[in-house]
Design a protein around this motif. Structure first.
Motif, PDB file in Angstrom:
ATOM      1  N   ALA A 189     -13.586  20.812  19.375  1.00  0.00           N
ATOM      2  CA  ALA A 189     -13.618  20.073  20.399  1.00  0.00           C
ATOM      3  C   ALA A 189     -12.933  20.801  21.651  1.00  0.00           C
ATOM      4  CB  ALA A 189     -12.997  18.448  20.526  1.00  0.00           C
ATOM      5  N   GLN A 190     -11.615  21.045  21.340  1.00  0.00           N
ATOM      6  CA  GLN A 190     -10.849  22.211  22.423  1.00  0.00           C
ATOM      7  C   GLN A 190     -11.496  23.078  22.892  1.00  0.00           C
ATOM      8  OE1 GLN A 190      -7.454  22.830  19.762  1.00  0.00           O
ATOM      9  NE2 GLN A 190      -5.906  20.894  20.696  1.00  0.00           N
ATOM     10  N   ARG A 191     -12.165  23.893  22.338  1.00  0.00           N
ATOM     11  CA  ARG A 191     -12.460  25.216  22.443  1.00  0.00           C
ATOM     12  C   ARG A 191     -14.551  24.695  23.159  1.00  0.00           C
ATOM     13  NH1 ARG A 191     -12.290  28.376  16.725  1.00  0.00           N
ATOM     14  NH2 ARG A 191      -9.914  29.022  17.134  1.00  0.00           N
ATOM     15  N   ALA A 192     -15.265  23.963  22.964  1.00  0.00           N
ATOM     16  CA  ALA A 192     -16.042  23.640  24.010  1.00  0.00           C
ATOM     17  C   ALA A 192     -15.904  23.577  25.385  1.00  0.00           C
ATOM     18  CB  ALA A 192     -16.956  22.742  23.267  1.00  0.00           C
ATOM     19  N   ALA A 193     -14.214  22.354  25.588  1.00  0.00           N
ATOM     20  CA  ALA A 193     -14.121  22.302  26.124  1.00  0.00           C
ATOM     21  C   ALA A 193     -13.575  23.560  27.011  1.00  0.00           C
ATOM     22  CB  ALA A 193     -13.195  20.581  26.697  1.00  0.00           C
ATOM     23  N   ALA A 194     -12.946  23.976  26.645  1.00  0.00           N
ATOM     24  CA  ALA A 194     -12.874  25.389  27.470  1.00  0.00           C
ATOM     25  C   ALA A 194     -13.398  26.079  27.761  1.00  0.00           C
ATOM     26  CB  ALA A 194     -11.264  25.686  26.907  1.00  0.00           C
ATOM     27  N   PHE A 195     -14.082  26.985  26.955  1.00  0.00           N
ATOM     28  CA  PHE A 195     -15.234  28.185  26.695  1.00  0.00           C
ATOM     29  C   PHE A 195     -16.610  27.189  26.939  1.00  0.00           C
ATOM     30  CE2 PHE A 195     -10.892  29.551  24.581  1.00  0.00           C
ATOM     31  CZ  PHE A 195     -10.560  29.300  25.570  1.00  0.00           C
ATOM     32  N   GLY A 196     -17.007  26.095  26.785  1.00  0.00           N
ATOM     33  CA  GLY A 196     -18.579  25.885  26.811  1.00  0.00           C
ATOM     34  C   GLY A 196     -19.155  26.752  25.735  1.00  0.00           C
ATOM     35  N   GLN A 197     -18.670  26.669  24.368  1.00  0.00           N
ATOM     36  CA  GLN A 197     -18.838  26.364  22.929  1.00  0.00           C
ATOM     37  C   GLN A 197     -18.227  26.182  21.727  1.00  0.00           C
ATOM     38  OE1 GLN A 197     -23.045  28.738  22.868  1.00  0.00           O
ATOM     39  NE2 GLN A 197     -22.392  29.194  20.660  1.00  0.00           N
ATOM     40  N   PHE A 198     -18.215  24.789  21.176  1.00  0.00           N
ATOM     41  CA  PHE A 198     -17.199  24.777  19.654  1.00  0.00           C
ATOM     42  C   PHE A 198     -16.586  25.937  19.088  1.00  0.00           C
ATOM     43  CE2 PHE A 198     -21.226  25.177  17.726  1.00  0.00           C
ATOM     44  CZ  PHE A 198     -20.645  25.323  16.291  1.00  0.00           C
ATOM     45  N   ASP A 199     -17.810  27.268  19.067  1.00  0.00           N
ATOM     46  CA  ASP A 199     -17.456  28.149  18.414  1.00  0.00           C
ATOM     47  C   ASP A 199     -16.453  29.669  19.235  1.00  0.00           C
ATOM     48  OD1 ASP A 199     -19.866  28.645  18.783  1.00  0.00           O
ATOM     49  OD2 ASP A 199     -21.025  29.454  17.050  1.00  0.00           O
ATOM     50  N   HIS A 200     -17.530  29.399  20.528  1.00  0.00           N
ATOM     51  CA  HIS A 200     -16.082  30.575  21.362  1.00  0.00           C
ATOM     52  C   HIS A 200     -14.732  30.253  21.467  1.00  0.00           C
ATOM     53  CE1 HIS A 200     -20.166  31.504  23.834  1.00  0.00           C
ATOM     54  NE2 HIS A 200     -20.086  31.524  22.338  1.00  0.00           N
ATOM     55  N   VAL A 201     -13.904  31.533  21.568  1.00  0.00           N
ATOM     56  CA  VAL A 201     -13.179  32.233  21.940  1.00  0.00           C
ATOM     57  C   VAL A 201     -12.298  31.947  22.883  1.00  0.00           C
ATOM     58  CG1 VAL A 201     -12.403  32.188  18.725  1.00  0.00           C
ATOM     59  CG2 VAL A 201     -12.544  33.930  20.465  1.00  0.00           C
ATOM     60  N   ARG A 202     -13.181  32.527  23.463  1.00  0.00           N
ATOM     61  CA  ARG A 202     -12.952  33.464  24.966  1.00  0.00           C
ATOM     62  C   ARG A 202     -13.590  33.229  26.145  1.00  0.00           C
ATOM     63  NH1 ARG A 202     -12.864  37.009  21.893  1.00  0.00           N
ATOM     64  NH2 ARG A 202     -10.635  37.253  21.392  1.00  0.00           N
ATOM     65  N   ARG A 203     -13.364  32.918  27.421  1.00  0.00           N
ATOM     66  CA  ARG A 203     -14.692  33.240  28.224  1.00  0.00           C
ATOM     67  C   ARG A 203     -14.312  34.351  28.557  1.00  0.00           C
ATOM     68  NH1 ARG A 203     -15.940  29.109  33.932  1.00  0.00           N
ATOM     69  NH2 ARG A 203     -13.874  29.412  33.523  1.00  0.00           N
ATOM     70  N   TYR A 204     -15.252  35.241  28.798  1.00  0.00           N
ATOM     71  CA  TYR A 204     -14.671  36.700  29.800  1.00  0.00           C
ATOM     72  C   TYR A 204     -15.519  36.816  31.011  1.00  0.00           C
ATOM     73  CZ  TYR A 204     -15.151  39.206  25.449  1.00  0.00           C
ATOM     74  OH  TYR A 204     -14.615  39.608  24.017  1.00  0.00           O
ATOM     75  N   GLY A 205     -13.974  37.167  32.129  1.00  0.00           N
ATOM     76  CA  GLY A 205     -14.105  37.273  33.306  1.00  0.00           C
ATOM     77  C   GLY A 205     -14.233  39.099  33.833  1.00  0.00           C
ATOM     78  N   ARG A 206     -13.956  39.223  34.854  1.00  0.00           N
ATOM     79  CA  ARG A 206     -13.874  41.013  35.966  1.00  0.00           C
ATOM     80  C   ARG A 206     -13.062  41.946  34.706  1.00  0.00           C
ATOM     81  NH1 ARG A 206     -14.071  38.574  40.195  1.00  0.00           N
ATOM     82  NH2 ARG A 206     -11.515  39.100  40.563  1.00  0.00           N
ATOM     83  N   ASP A 207     -11.948  41.243  33.871  1.00  0.00           N
ATOM     84  CA  ASP A 207     -11.197  42.584  33.419  1.00  0.00           C
ATOM     85  C   ASP A 207     -11.661  42.598  31.566  1.00  0.00           C
ATOM     86  OD1 ASP A 207     -11.321  39.863  31.695  1.00  0.00           O
ATOM     87  OD2 ASP A 207      -9.151  39.737  31.288  1.00  0.00           O
ATOM     88  N   PHE A 208     -12.971  41.763  31.735  1.00  0.00           N
ATOM     89  CA  PHE A 208     -13.946  42.184  30.305  1.00  0.00           C
ATOM     90  C   PHE A 208     -13.891  43.781  30.710  1.00  0.00           C
ATOM     91  CE2 PHE A 208     -18.151  42.952  28.153  1.00  0.00           C
ATOM     92  CZ  PHE A 208     -17.341  43.230  27.166  1.00  0.00           C
ATOM     93  N   SER A 209     -14.927  44.639  31.879  1.00  0.00           N
ATOM     94  CA  SER A 209     -14.841  45.960  31.712  1.00  0.00           C
ATOM     95  C   SER A 209     -13.391  47.545  31.901  1.00  0.00           C
ATOM     96  CB  SER A 209     -15.268  46.104  33.598  1.00  0.00           C
ATOM     97  OG  SER A 209     -16.314  45.682  33.866  1.00  0.00           O
ATOM     98  N   GLN A 210     -12.551  45.816  31.650  1.00  0.00           N
ATOM     99  CA  GLN A 210     -11.115  46.999  31.758  1.00  0.00           C
ATOM    100  C   GLN A 210     -11.239  47.029  29.526  1.00  0.00           C
ATOM    101  OE1 GLN A 210      -9.420  49.419  33.528  1.00  0.00           O
ATOM    102  NE2 GLN A 210      -8.589  49.711  31.320  1.00  0.00           N
ATOM    103  N   ARG A 211     -11.049  46.087  29.153  1.00  0.00           N
ATOM    104  CA  ARG A 211     -10.646  46.081  28.282  1.00  0.00           C
ATOM    105  C   ARG A 211     -11.915  47.322  27.354  1.00  0.00           C
ATOM    106  NH1 ARG A 211     -10.046  40.234  25.710  1.00  0.00           N
ATOM    107  NH2 ARG A 211      -8.945  39.236  27.122  1.00  0.00           N
TER     108      ARG A 211
END
Length: 246
Positions: free
Chosen positions: A184-206
């Motif tokens: 439930a925490q992950r779904a609320a924060a990242f849009g899906q229950f089994d996601h651990v992050r939501r990628y932003g523009r810094d994904f390119s740097q990773r």
């Protein structure tokens, strides 16, 4: 106590085929076209504009990937060896029909793959693939840095990894937290229950930090509204990561 799901290969194949036939008949028509299987239908499954293909199951992100791969293969004369993580049936079916490609399908847990692999510790030789495909996998992986480094390691010099993730260009930094443990925490924060992050523009740097050269593709952007509707596409980035030759 509920009974755990058991994958029974023969029964699963029969169910999938019966379901496919039902959907193909339900959505028969000529308004939209799937680039993964070449079939045309009245509309897409679930979402009439950008849903799944009734025949092969390809979603928008898979159709975009097939479009890029089709262009890539048209530009090469040599055979390529590809590794695909968490394969969907539509893209994998298309890949297996390409004479220039030898494809190894991998997943850490899913049935019906060629090999079980942990993307953060790929038990395969270094520099053994020309192409790695990773579609909406990294957002499930706690240590995505290790995964990117492993993808880099198994690519040949000059090889390419095509990465797709849930990407939000409006946020500068990827949102993630080690303190969100429940579905439930992950779904609320990242849009899906089994996601651990939501990628932003810094994904390119990773990606760059893992050693790659990077190019991005937004194949839907130059298309007309009519073409987007026909192919069932929205604007979505594919991160084209190349291992340097030197």
């Amino acid at each position: 106590m509920s009974t755990p799901y058991r994958h029974i290969p023969a029964a699963s194949r029969v169910f999938r085929e019966l379901r496919r036939r039902y959907l193909v008949n339900k959505y028969r028509g000529h308004n939209v076209e799937c680039v993964a299987c070449g079939q045309r239908f009245d509309r897409w499954h679930h979402d009439p504009e950008t849903g799944g293909c009734p025949n092969c199951g390809a979603q928008t992100r898979h159709r975009l990937l097939v479009m890029l791969l089709r262009d890539m293969l048209s530009r090469t004369t040599r055979d390529l060896k590809a590794l695909m993580f968490a394969p969907d049936s539509g893209t994998l079916g298309w890949l297996r029909r390409q004479p220039k490609l030898e494809v190894l399908a991998a997943d850490i847990a899913a049935p019906n793959v060629d090999v079980k692999l942990d993307i953060t510790n790929i038990a395969l030789p270094s520099k053994s693939f020309d192409l790695v495909l990773c579609c909406h996998v990294l957002e499930h992986v706690p240590n995505d840095g290790a995964a990117l480094r492993e993808i880099f390691r198994v690519l040949k010099r000059g090889g390419r990894a095509l990465l797709q993730v849930p990407y939000v260009g409006e946020i500068p930094e990827t949102e993630e937290s080690p303190f969100l443990h429940t579905p439930a925490q992950r779904a609320a924060a990242f849009g899906q229950f089994d996601h651990v992050r939501r990628y932003g523009r810094d994904f390119s740097q990773r990606i760059l930090d893992a050693g790659f050269e990077l190019e991005t593709h937004d194949l839907a952007r130059p298309l007309s509204p009519e073409e987007r509707v026909m192919l069932g596409l929205w604007e979505d980035l594919i991160f084209d990561c190349r291992r340097p030759v030197d």
